[in-house]
Design an enzyme around this catalytic site. Structure first.
Site: not given
Lengths: 653, 653
Positions: B318, B414
């Site tokens: 990521e 998240c």
């Protein structure tokens, strides 16, 4: 099914002497095969150890130790033996033959009393034979050993390996089959299917053909064999990162083979399967099987093939993706897959002589396959991208599988020995004959001979086809003989001129793409061919996202590319104007002698507005700079250090 | 370091009433936060269970069972509490407050006698606290709980959670620090650093600031803490697919923070770290730390940021990749990363009022953040691609992380609570003040008030900024007061007209990008602002491969995109002529009310030559068809079913 089949002129009757190919054939003989023998024996210090010969010695009881390497490591020895056989078939080489004989002696000792032969299961999992067909490549390895044995027997007349594989095939036949007590499985990696057909042709034993057909028929049937064996062995998995037992399309086991409409899954598996399907269809006259071959051929070449003859759009599963999804930078394009595509095309040519098959064979051969090996014969590409930016490749994981330079050897070393066996047998791809017609499928210079009406006919081909489009044939016939010379007209030419014994010949191109000259041929008859060699601005189908607004240059069989070495970095800034003149020029000192193509181009987006370092601008004008763009043949890229490369270049519309 | 710091007007003094934003704030209050409470309590049948509240109840001794979910699951509860606190700060809500109080009571019970608080280690690995900082997010979860506690205390005056986190922070301070007996570690996911600064500001306890600085100072030092702890615990690994303990750049631990020159690794971690660095630099006057912030800011916004304010070019890790590597289709562009970039920009604005920071904040907010949530408040994008082709997404694994539609909830959840806490606190990003100057950083309508010279000043902003570029301010002052109104001139405008109490005002734009109006302000003073709103053809830097030859449209703060719903499939065939006229038009019924942009365009490569199905052609002429291209704001994509989308569109040069 046609009663008269197209056949290939046997390898033993062909000798290659060609401006482009002789050097590759020499490399295979003098460098690749000796180097690979050392690699298989773990004697190349800079390469990962193969363990392949070592495993056979352990299985043979000559050494102790553990099996090392991939579960299919045996196949590298088999492919090497097959390549060695082809070399021996075209030229005696006692030293090579002695190495091969020695290896075969070891293999003989590694064979189990019941005929079984596989070092992984013999050494490491002796009780687990045939419990994981989806993943463990037992029949795949068997198939490669069969191919080696057939080739070695034909080359040397020595039956030892052929006897070994017949015993093994008989054992396999006792384990698999339609009878209730036998296993209904088939291998996760196709190969046994085409190999059993070769064994049938070599021995005349019909059981082998039937067994091949059985494996094809079983694939993709329900209940699913891979699920059944997975449950039976308690759900153990060999390749943990993949889902081979459950991902049916991966091994083309999602549907019965005759029902498949699109090329799915692992691309090497797909084309090996199709080769076997075409083989069986040719011998059995199974029209549904042949239709499936044609459907899948069509899907591959008209929706899923790169312009370089490469296949496999993604690294995940080394597989096909979907129609028209052809990214050039994240592509897999495995060398082995293009070799498999050549096998498939070759088999389709044996069913029907259509130049389309040979065109694709040529495209894969002159571009992806040759790209797969360096000009020193010691470095190889497994993956053949059409666009490379080294900075991105090293820092963005979508490129994790891309190498910017050819590598010495691989842990999974399928490609180098596959290139070796293809190039060592290249002669057998040049001519086919059917009834009284000789088809030239590839224009590769050399010597070929065959028998017709009890008389020997010799064909000398002098070829400067690849660079100049010129070919000359000279015939020698023991006695004047009537037959037809069929000359393929390649898809890239715009004109053909032919002379027959120096006189212009009015050529007519048949529907199947060949010019046929039918006459009584005598010694010293001569054909001269010249194909027009325009430089083409190739475009991709409108549904291909990655080629939209771009062109690729092609001249003759070669697809071209831009390299940073000739054009500087940031190749994405280059545009070729729609009407720019393209010039080809022979450059004998460059990359072993190539034709380069140059053209006027522009480099865009270099205006001063960007000097302040902003990443996005609202006021950037289009102020292109004129430059010259220099293209080289794609196969020759990555021979001058690391740099950018692209096949598809923006067009200034 | 400047002695006078820029400060933000506290959230409690701001109320948002804005044509564009009111609906989002309402959604967060009425839909998102209630929905997320149900998700955290595993009460949303169509979403993956969160287990987050359940874990706390087990740790509190109220339930028995095992820890479930990600190792950082606690942080979702903390982020929800933080969002709830912001909602309570701006508007009382007894029901919500009661839910939050109840949750805090559980958290209190889950805290261990020594102050430690983490349900994973309490339930699952009680003996293993602080043994795997690289991977296990203990300090990250602590940081989020601290942020929640500070917000909740400020909103409600209830200290209970603040006391909990102070005891926890004291415990952390007893474990980590420069003293020989203490651990020299730092968390694999930055967050504690910025949280400890908030705790310091809330409590005045300098140890918290020093501890934050300690964590920043330790990062990237040698010998490497992550290797040491990895060896000490016997090489065990929590996230097996990643190499967090050894891949130092992943958590920005490759170099001491002051020596880092480029933004590397996991992009959320990077911007959370930078937020903490800016916080500490602002408070300590550490110029090297501030320089590092500026260097890394520069690297992000001038080389590694998408035009949508997104960051993180790859799914693997990521993470950032390399300069100018900005693929729009395989991008990660996590919603959380743009939220973190907003935090970072916000902190830089507190150090120096420069419109550049607010421009980036606005870009990320109006594009990636708003794109991250559907217009029903119940569906979210974790990844925000700039180019989507659904057929390819579903079949090519390079797109495995891309969703073509917003999803209900995530196992790793998240982003949704992060959007919630940002939008719930959006008011605090609008104004800053420094000495006697009020800076308008974002033009979001509503009510704000603050004290100056002991007198209350109120600012009413009426904004039609996003769509029309028009803003009106009305001042109310208890007594006439001298101060400066500093009005940010956004990077996208080409003209500003200002009236002061109805009279034209000659504006001068300062070097820092603001127009300053300095006078004695009285009640009913009025400023009217109108920003020119041209439609920009944005271009990417010449070194960006993925934007070369393409433009993106931007009008006001909105970046635009093409969607299949308006333009048909095969968006890659569309070209915008260089001189085409671009027209913006309000479309009230579309996508909740947007301005669409239309322009003449052409669709290329549709010539009849392709009808035969060939994949590559040498004779395809350029025969474009005129069409109208319709662009919508990027944030509103994927609200009309699945289809293609692209931000960057080819330009016909």
């Amino acid at each position: 099914m046609a009663t008269s089949q197209t056949k290939f002129i046997p390898l033993r009757n062909i000798r290659i002497e060609d401006r482009f190919w002789s050097e590759y054939v020499r490399l295979v003989r003098e460098v690749v095969v000796p180097y690979q023998w050392r690699a298989l024996n773990d004697e190349v210090p800079e390469a990962e150890p193969s363990h392949a010969v070592h495993n056979f010695k352990i299985a043979a009881g000559q050494l102790s130790g553990n099996f090392e390497g991939m579960v299919f490591q045996d196949s590298d020895v088999a492919k090497w033996l097959e390549a060695a056989a082809y070399l021996l078939e075209t030229k005696p080489d006692p030293e090579l033959e002695s190495l091969a004989d020695g290896m075969i002696d070891i293999i003989a000792l590694a064979q189990q009393p019941d005929g079984y032969l596989n070092t992984y299961f013999t050494i490491k999992e002796p009780g687990q034979r045939w419990t994981n067909l989806a993943e463990c490549h037992e029949l795949y390895c068997a198939g490669h050993m069969i191919e080696a044995a057939v080739a070695y027997d034909r080359a040397t007349g020595k039956r030892k390996l052929l006897d070994i594989v017949c015993r093994f095939a008989d054992h396999i036949d006792s384990v698999f089959g339609p009878e209730p007590e036998k296993l209904k499985g088939y291998d996760g990696h196709q190969e046994i299917e085409l190999a059993l057909v070769k064994l049938y042709r070599a021995t005349g034993e019909e059981r082998y053909l039937k067994l091949s057909e059985f494996f094809l028929n079983q694939r993709g049937t329900r209940p699913h064999f891979y699920e059944q064996e997975w449950e039976k062995r308690g759900g153990t998995v060999h390749f943990k990162e993949l889902r081979m037992s459950h991902d049916y399309p991966y091994s083309q086991a999602h549907l019965p083979v005759r029902e498949q409409q699109t090329a799915e899954g692992h691309s090497v598996r797909a084309v090996y399967m199709l080769t076997g399907m075409a083989d069986v269809a040719a011998l059995t006259g199974d029209t549904r099987l042949l239709e499936a071959c044609k459907t899948l051929w069509g899907n591959i070449v008209s929706r899923r093939m790169y312009i370089t003859g490469a296949i496999g759009s993604q690294s995940y599963g080394e597989s096909f993706t979907s129609d028209y999804d052809l990214p050039g930078d994240t592509v897999y394009a495995e060398t082995c897959a293009s070799i498999g595509l050549i096998f498939f095309a070759h088999r389709m040519l044996s069913i029907e002589p259509k130049s389309e098959y040979a065109d694709v064979m040529e495209r894969a051969l002159y571009n992806t396959v040759v790209s797969g090996m360096s000009q020193d014969g010691k470095h190889f590409f497994y993956v053949n991208p059409l666009e490379v930016n080294p900075g991105a490749v090293h820092n963005n994981a979508i490129y994790h599988h891309i190498k910017t330079q050819r590598q010495g050897w691989f842990g999974c070393a399928c490609c180098p020995p596959n290139i070796a066996r293809l190039l060592a047998s290249l002669g057998s791809y040049i001519y086919t004959f059917r009834d009284r017609t000789v088809y030239t499928q590839l224009y590769i210079g050399g010597h070929a001979e065959w028998e017709l009406d009890g008389s020997s006919i010799t064909l000398e081909q002098q070829s400067d086809y690849a660079w100049e489009g010129k070919v000359q044939f000279r015939i020698t016939a023991a006695k004047p003989t009537a037959f037809t010379m069929a000359l393929r007209v390649p898809d890239w030419t715009d004109s053909v001129s032919i002379t027959l014994n120096g006189m212009p010949y009015a050529a007519f191109i048949g529907d199947n793409g060949y010019i046929e000259i039918n006459r009584v041929w005598s010694t010293n008859d001569r054909i001269e061919l010249e194909f027009g060699m325009p430089i083409h601005r190739m475009k991709g189908h409108p549904l291909v996202r990655h080629t939209a607004g771009r062109i690729a240059l092609q001249r003759g069989p070669f697809v071209y590319c831009l390299e940073e070495a000739d054009n500087g970095a940031s190749l994405h800034q280059l545009y070729i104007p729609r009407d720019s003149e393209l010039q080809a020029q022979s450059s004998k000192d460059l990359l072993g002698g190539v034709h380069v193509i140059t053209t006027e181009a522009v480099r865009g987006d270099t205006s001063d507005a960007w000097q302040d370092g902003a990443l996005y601008r609202k006021d950037a004008e289009w102020r292109p700079t004129p430059v010259t763009a220099t293209f080289i043949p794609y196969y020759a890229w990555a021979n001058r250090g690391e740099g950018e490369m692209t096949v598809w270049v923006k067009e200034l519309l």
